[in-house]
Design a protein around this motif. Structure first.
Motif, short mmCIF file in Angstrom:
data_model
loop_
_atom_site.label_atom_id
_atom_site.label_comp_id
_atom_site.label_asym_id
_atom_site.label_seq_id
_atom_site.Cartn_x
_atom_site.Cartn_y
_atom_site.Cartn_z
N LEU A 117 -11.77 38.63 88.44
CA LEU A 117 -11.94 37.18 88.58
C LEU A 117 -13.42 36.86 88.44
CD1 LEU A 117 -11.07 34.28 89.34
CD2 LEU A 117 -11.36 34.92 91.74
N VAL A 118 -13.76 36.05 87.44
CA VAL A 118 -15.15 35.63 87.25
C VAL A 118 -15.31 34.23 87.84
CG1 VAL A 118 -15.68 37.09 85.27
CG2 VAL A 118 -14.57 34.89 84.89
N SER A 119 -16.39 34.02 88.59
CA SER A 119 -16.56 32.77 89.33
C SER A 119 -17.92 32.15 89.04
CB SER A 119 -16.42 33.03 90.84
OG SER A 119 -16.65 31.87 91.60
N GLY A 120 -17.90 30.95 88.46
CA GLY A 120 -19.15 30.25 88.18
C GLY A 120 -18.92 29.01 87.35
N GLY A 121 -19.48 27.89 87.76
CA GLY A 121 -19.31 26.64 87.04
C GLY A 121 -20.46 26.34 86.10
N ALA A 122 -20.68 25.04 85.85
CA ALA A 122 -21.74 24.61 84.93
C ALA A 122 -22.01 23.13 85.15
CB ALA A 122 -21.35 24.86 83.48
N GLY A 123 -23.10 22.65 84.56
CA GLY A 123 -23.39 21.24 84.60
C GLY A 123 -22.46 20.46 83.68
N GLY A 125 -20.77 18.81 80.74
CA GLY A 125 -20.90 18.99 79.31
C GLY A 125 -21.25 20.39 78.85
N ASP A 126 -21.58 21.26 79.79
CA ASP A 126 -21.94 22.64 79.44
C ASP A 126 -20.74 23.56 79.60
OD1 ASP A 126 -24.58 21.91 78.98
OD2 ASP A 126 -25.16 22.25 81.07
N ARG A 127 -20.76 24.68 78.88
CA ARG A 127 -19.72 25.69 79.04
C ARG A 127 -19.91 26.38 80.39
NH1 ARG A 127 -18.42 31.03 75.81
NH2 ARG A 127 -20.65 31.04 75.40
N SER A 128 -18.84 26.59 81.12
CA SER A 128 -18.96 27.19 82.45
C SER A 128 -19.42 28.62 82.36
CB SER A 128 -17.62 27.12 83.19
OG SER A 128 -16.72 28.07 82.66
N GLU A 129 -20.07 29.07 83.43
CA GLU A 129 -20.51 30.46 83.46
C GLU A 129 -19.32 31.41 83.47
OE1 GLU A 129 -24.02 33.13 85.46
OE2 GLU A 129 -23.37 31.31 86.49
N ALA A 130 -18.21 30.97 84.05
CA ALA A 130 -17.00 31.81 84.03
C ALA A 130 -16.54 32.04 82.59
CB ALA A 130 -15.90 31.14 84.85
N ASP A 131 -16.60 31.02 81.76
CA ASP A 131 -16.22 31.17 80.35
C ASP A 131 -17.15 32.15 79.64
OD1 ASP A 131 -14.04 29.44 80.39
OD2 ASP A 131 -15.28 27.68 80.00
N ILE A 132 -18.45 32.04 79.91
CA ILE A 132 -19.41 32.94 79.27
C ILE A 132 -19.19 34.37 79.73
CG2 ILE A 132 -21.86 33.51 79.07
CD1 ILE A 132 -22.46 30.53 79.34
N MET A 133 -18.95 34.56 81.04
CA MET A 133 -18.72 35.91 81.55
C MET A 133 -17.45 36.51 80.98
SD MET A 133 -19.99 35.98 85.53
CE MET A 133 -19.03 34.59 86.13
N GLU A 134 -16.42 35.69 80.83
CA GLU A 134 -15.19 36.19 80.21
C GLU A 134 -15.47 36.70 78.80
OE1 GLU A 134 -10.70 34.56 79.20
OE2 GLU A 134 -12.43 33.24 78.93
N GLN A 135 -16.22 35.94 78.03
CA GLN A 135 -16.54 36.35 76.67
C GLN A 135 -17.31 37.66 76.64
OE1 GLN A 135 -19.32 33.79 74.62
NE2 GLN A 135 -18.48 34.29 72.61
N SER A 151 -13.92 28.17 87.41
CA SER A 151 -14.97 27.54 86.59
C SER A 151 -15.60 26.31 87.21
CB SER A 151 -14.36 27.15 85.22
OG SER A 151 -13.79 28.25 84.58
N ASN A 152 -15.44 26.10 88.51
CA ASN A 152 -15.93 24.86 89.11
C ASN A 152 -17.03 25.05 90.16
OD1 ASN A 152 -14.07 23.08 87.71
ND2 ASN A 152 -12.47 24.01 88.99
N SER A 153 -17.24 26.26 90.64
CA SER A 153 -18.19 26.48 91.74
C SER A 153 -19.63 26.29 91.28
CB SER A 153 -18.01 27.88 92.33
OG SER A 153 -18.15 28.86 91.33
N ARG A 154 -20.45 25.81 92.21
CA ARG A 154 -21.87 25.57 91.93
C ARG A 154 -22.79 26.40 92.82
NH1 ARG A 154 -21.49 19.37 93.16
NH2 ARG A 154 -20.23 20.37 94.79
#
Length: 246
Positions: A117-123, A125-135, A151-154
């Protein structure tokens, strides 16, 4: 977290106040303030001080060889290892904490848990950190089917609270928690408070074993950054204690 925690911000403000005092006919106070600000910047930019602060955080959580690491039901990776998307690049840009993804992939490939489970959001309009970590994890060879995203945590508190919704849906009770060693002291109790048996999986240790290129008493930008991370972590820990999250 407030920028006032950052040593560079503190020094800039102190120097500006010192210059103001010089113009207001308080030269002695102004000169001393500028002197102490300069000395503080030097101390914070040295490896001696950065290593001391990082050691005081990292020594709480020592690494273990993979052969003795027990199995769990999930691997949870906290955000912080990427800077976000950059111009012209198809992948997000990684920073010093990208070890978190490397360690998570290593745990998965060694059969320590069935999914990550990858956990991390973004500002906005930006791609979430969870999406980047998945990639990044898929690029490392982790199958996409074995990756879940929050993808929502700050911040770290929201990492724990928002991840709980996903983990509870999978019936998870025992997790490997992957984050930087210096961040683990704050992260572990947050997930434990949500009811999980937490196996710390620290990584991203900041003290080098070999001889550095620059003598440890000379200032560098990298050492200033490490000091900043450590001071921010100490303040974050105190703030979380004050809010009753720890």
């Amino acid at each position: 977290m407030s920028l006032l925690v950052y040593p560079l911000t503190q020094v800039i403000l102190a120097v500006l106040i010192g210059l103001f005092l010089l113009k207001k006919d308080w030269p002695r106070s102004g000169k001393w303030l500028i002197f102490f600000a300069t000395a503080w910047l030097y101390v914070c930019s040295s490896a001696l001080f950065a290593d001391f602060l990082m050691g005081s955080l990292e020594d709480y959580y020592r690494p273990k060889v993979m052969s003795v690491v027990p199995k769990a039901e999930a691997i949870v990776v906290l955000g912080g290892g990427t800077r976000g998307d950059t111009h012209w690049s198809s992948h997000g840009d990684l920073n010093h904490a990208a070890d978190r993804m490397l360690h998570a992939a290593d745990l998965y490939k060694n059969g320590k848990a069935p999914f990550i489970l990858v956990s991390g959001g973004a500002g906005p309009g930006d791609r979430s950190e969870a999406d980047i970590m998945e990639q990044i994890l898929v690029t490392m060879g982790v199958p996409a089917r074995a990756i879940l995203k929050e993808s929502n945590s700050r911040d770290t508190h929201e990492n724990a609270v928002f991840s709980k919704v996903i983990l509870d849906g999978k019936g998870v009770e025992k997790i490997h928690l992957v984050t930087s060693a210096w961040h683990m002291r704050r992260a572990v109790p947050l997930f434990a408070r949500e009811g999980y048996e937490v196996i710390p999986a620290p990584t991203d240790y900041q003290r080098l074993v070999g001889t550095p290129a620059v003598p440890p008493f000379l200032p560098t930008v990298d050492d200033l950054a490490r000091t900043t991370y450590a001071l921010r972590e100490y303040v974050g820990y105190l703030v979380y204690r004050y809010r009753g999250w720890l």
